[in-house]
Write a protein that holds these residues in place. Structure first.
Motif, mmCIF file in Angstrom:
data_model
loop_
_atom_site.group_PDB
_atom_site.id
_atom_site.type_symbol
_atom_site.label_atom_id
_atom_site.label_comp_id
_atom_site.label_asym_id
_atom_site.label_seq_id
_atom_site.Cartn_x
_atom_site.Cartn_y
_atom_site.Cartn_z
ATOM 1 N N ILE A 3 0.939 -1.052 -0.009
ATOM 2 C CA ILE A 3 -0.099 -0.052 -0.176
ATOM 3 C C ILE A 3 0.786 1.271 0.014
ATOM 4 C CG2 ILE A 3 -1.816 1.294 0.976
ATOM 5 C CD1 ILE A 3 -2.574 -1.624 2.132
ATOM 6 N N GLU A 4 0.908 1.980 -1.144
ATOM 7 C CA GLU A 4 1.497 3.121 -1.297
ATOM 8 C C GLU A 4 0.870 4.409 -1.115
ATOM 9 O OE1 GLU A 4 3.895 5.176 -4.780
ATOM 10 O OE2 GLU A 4 3.429 3.141 -5.269
ATOM 11 N N LYS A 5 1.113 5.357 0.011
ATOM 12 C CA LYS A 5 0.527 6.432 0.090
ATOM 13 C C LYS A 5 0.861 7.538 -0.976
ATOM 14 C CE LYS A 5 0.183 5.981 5.072
ATOM 15 N NZ LYS A 5 0.640 6.554 6.317
ATOM 16 N N THR A 6 -0.213 8.393 -1.298
ATOM 17 C CA THR A 6 0.170 9.412 -2.333
ATOM 18 C C THR A 6 0.326 10.611 -1.388
ATOM 19 O OG1 THR A 6 -2.063 10.407 -2.745
ATOM 20 C CG2 THR A 6 -1.256 8.124 -4.051
ATOM 21 N N ILE A 14 -2.288 0.483 -4.551
ATOM 22 C CA ILE A 14 -2.360 -0.879 -4.093
ATOM 23 C C ILE A 14 -1.684 -1.919 -5.149
ATOM 24 C CG2 ILE A 14 -3.615 -2.808 -3.109
ATOM 25 C CD1 ILE A 14 -5.745 -0.729 -2.212
ATOM 26 N N THR A 15 -0.485 -2.535 -4.741
ATOM 27 C CA THR A 15 0.112 -3.266 -5.822
ATOM 28 C C THR A 15 0.004 -4.705 -5.033
ATOM 29 O OG1 THR A 15 1.639 -1.522 -6.383
ATOM 30 C CG2 THR A 15 2.022 -3.778 -6.910
ATOM 31 N N PRO A 16 -0.685 -5.765 -5.603
ATOM 32 C CA PRO A 16 -0.703 -6.972 -5.162
ATOM 33 C C PRO A 16 0.644 -7.669 -5.051
ATOM 34 C CG PRO A 16 -1.773 -7.162 -7.442
ATOM 35 C CD PRO A 16 -1.361 -5.438 -6.970
ATOM 36 N N ARG A 17 0.650 -8.737 -4.318
ATOM 37 C CA ARG A 17 1.723 -9.615 -4.373
ATOM 38 C C ARG A 17 1.538 -10.827 -5.363
ATOM 39 N NH1 ARG A 17 3.946 -13.776 0.175
ATOM 40 N NH2 ARG A 17 5.703 -14.382 -1.026
ATOM 41 N N ASN A 38 -5.196 -1.740 7.327
ATOM 42 C CA ASN A 38 -4.613 -0.529 6.735
ATOM 43 C C ASN A 38 -5.539 0.686 6.771
ATOM 44 O OD1 ASN A 38 -1.636 -1.333 5.938
ATOM 45 N ND2 ASN A 38 -3.025 -2.933 5.395
ATOM 46 N N GLY A 39 -6.646 0.742 7.626
ATOM 47 C CA GLY A 39 -7.194 2.018 7.404
ATOM 48 C C GLY A 39 -8.339 2.290 6.300
ATOM 49 N N MET A 40 -8.607 1.329 5.833
ATOM 50 C CA MET A 40 -9.679 1.347 4.726
ATOM 51 C C MET A 40 -10.894 0.564 4.765
ATOM 52 S SD MET A 40 -6.893 1.245 1.636
ATOM 53 C CE MET A 40 -5.859 -0.268 2.066
ATOM 54 N N PRO A 41 -11.635 0.939 5.845
ATOM 55 C CA PRO A 41 -12.783 0.290 6.442
ATOM 56 C C PRO A 41 -13.821 0.099 5.148
ATOM 57 C CG PRO A 41 -12.919 2.484 7.101
ATOM 58 C CD PRO A 41 -11.746 2.508 6.242
ATOM 59 N N TYR A 42 -13.770 0.149 4.110
ATOM 60 C CA TYR A 42 -14.887 0.104 3.279
ATOM 61 C C TYR A 42 -15.711 -1.167 3.126
ATOM 62 C CZ TYR A 42 -12.014 4.185 1.819
ATOM 63 O OH TYR A 42 -11.541 5.068 1.835
ATOM 64 N N ASN A 106 0.638 -3.895 -14.960
ATOM 65 C CA ASN A 106 1.416 -3.750 -13.470
ATOM 66 C C ASN A 106 0.590 -3.998 -12.603
ATOM 67 O OD1 ASN A 106 -0.599 -1.372 -13.029
ATOM 68 N ND2 ASN A 106 0.618 -0.024 -13.761
ATOM 69 N N LYS A 107 -0.874 -4.306 -12.647
ATOM 70 C CA LYS A 107 -1.917 -4.857 -11.964
ATOM 71 C C LYS A 107 -2.168 -3.881 -10.713
ATOM 72 C CE LYS A 107 -0.749 -9.491 -13.344
ATOM 73 N NZ LYS A 107 -0.112 -8.932 -14.458
ATOM 74 N N LYS A 108 -1.594 -2.597 -10.857
ATOM 75 C CA LYS A 108 -1.991 -1.658 -9.610
ATOM 76 C C LYS A 108 -3.336 -1.384 -9.447
ATOM 77 C CE LYS A 108 2.861 0.337 -9.601
ATOM 78 N NZ LYS A 108 3.509 1.639 -9.423
ATOM 79 N N GLN A 109 -3.788 -0.729 -8.504
ATOM 80 C CA GLN A 109 -5.210 -0.373 -8.088
ATOM 81 C C GLN A 109 -4.948 1.163 -7.477
ATOM 82 O OE1 GLN A 109 -7.824 -3.735 -6.829
ATOM 83 N NE2 GLN A 109 -5.842 -4.373 -6.099
ATOM 84 N N LEU A 110 -6.008 1.902 -7.907
ATOM 85 C CA LEU A 110 -6.205 3.051 -6.888
ATOM 86 C C LEU A 110 -7.543 2.916 -6.208
ATOM 87 C CD1 LEU A 110 -5.004 5.853 -6.718
ATOM 88 C CD2 LEU A 110 -6.521 6.478 -8.401
ATOM 89 N N MET A 111 -7.112 3.361 -4.925
ATOM 90 C CA MET A 111 -8.330 3.317 -3.890
ATOM 91 C C MET A 111 -8.638 4.655 -3.755
ATOM 92 S SD MET A 111 -10.137 1.737 -1.748
ATOM 93 C CE MET A 111 -11.576 2.960 -1.778
ATOM 94 N N VAL A 112 -9.748 5.214 -4.383
ATOM 95 C CA VAL A 112 -10.422 6.418 -4.367
ATOM 96 C C VAL A 112 -11.404 6.564 -3.231
ATOM 97 C CG1 VAL A 112 -11.273 8.245 -5.684
ATOM 98 C CG2 VAL A 112 -10.221 6.551 -6.770
ATOM 99 N N PRO A 113 -11.091 7.358 -1.997
ATOM 100 C CA PRO A 113 -12.181 7.511 -0.950
ATOM 101 C C PRO A 113 -13.377 8.321 -1.227
ATOM 102 C CG PRO A 113 -10.023 8.445 -0.398
ATOM 103 C CD PRO A 113 -9.885 8.138 -1.831
ATOM 104 N N HIS A 114 -14.145 8.387 -0.415
ATOM 105 C CA HIS A 114 -15.319 9.570 -0.584
ATOM 106 C C HIS A 114 -14.742 10.843 -0.550
ATOM 107 C CE1 HIS A 114 -17.628 6.260 2.310
ATOM 108 N NE2 HIS A 114 -17.646 6.132 0.836
#
Length: 182
Positions: A3-6, A14-17, A38-42, A106-114
């Motif tokens: 989990i990489e903070k911006t 988020i980059t999976p293993r 990791n603080g993402m309670p979705y 690259n299989k990366k994902q972006l977690m876009v919060p509210h």
């Protein structure tokens, strides 16, 4: 998963293993326990998928409270430039945007919060995008900002002669004209 903070608080990559062998590969695209730790309670309740061709720009879209959506975005095929704009007025990064290339490779994902507007441009010949949401679509809460807003000045990495935008997205207001907040 990594989990990489911006530079924008709560917006993470988020980059999976990935486990590869002679058969191919395997990875966990989503693990609720790891997200929560990791603080993402979705609590994701729906998956949406789109298919688009090169030059398509979808966005910038959002839903206002109480129907705001968090989105976990990934690419199944192709490559996109994924963009999130911070619309949380109390945030130190209000009005700033972040972009990242997401691809099947690259299989990366972006977690876009509210509290964010979201959109993407298609950089490959075609792209299939899958995103999880934690709130159902609610037409009356749907809002957006024009993709070519001069205040935001987003570089979609697509030449102007290739840009394809829906009629609906062309009539969205500018950033300066929005009257909603998070």
């Amino acid at each position: 998963m990594t989990i990489e903070k911006t530079f924008i608080q709560d917006l993470v990559i988020i980059t999976p293993r990935i486990f590869e062998d002679s058969r191919g590969y395997f990875f966990e695209a989503y693990n609720q326990t790891q997200f929560h730790e990791n603080g993402m309670p979705y609590q994701f309740i729906q998956d949406n998928q789109s298919f688009s061709k090169r030059g398509v720009i979808r966005g910038l879209h959002l839903q206002i409270n109480p129907f705001a959506q968090a989105k976990l975005v990934r690419v199944l095929e192709g490559e996109i430039l994924d963009v999130a704009v911070d619309l949380r007025k109390k945030s130190s990064t209000y009005g700033q945007h972040f972009s990242v290339v997401l691809s099947a490779d690259n299989k990366k994902q972006l977690m876009v919060p509210h509290g964010f507007a979201h959109g993407f441009s298609v950089l490959s010949e075609t792209a299939s995008v899958l995103y999880k949401v934690d709130q159902l679509y609610h037409k009356e809460s749907e809002r957006g900002i024009r993709y070519d807003d001069p205040t935001l000045a987003i570089d979609w990495q697509v030449s102007p002669d290739e840009v394809i935008v829906s009629e609906k997205d062309l009539v969205l207001p500018s950033f300066e004209d929005i009257d909603w907040e998070f």
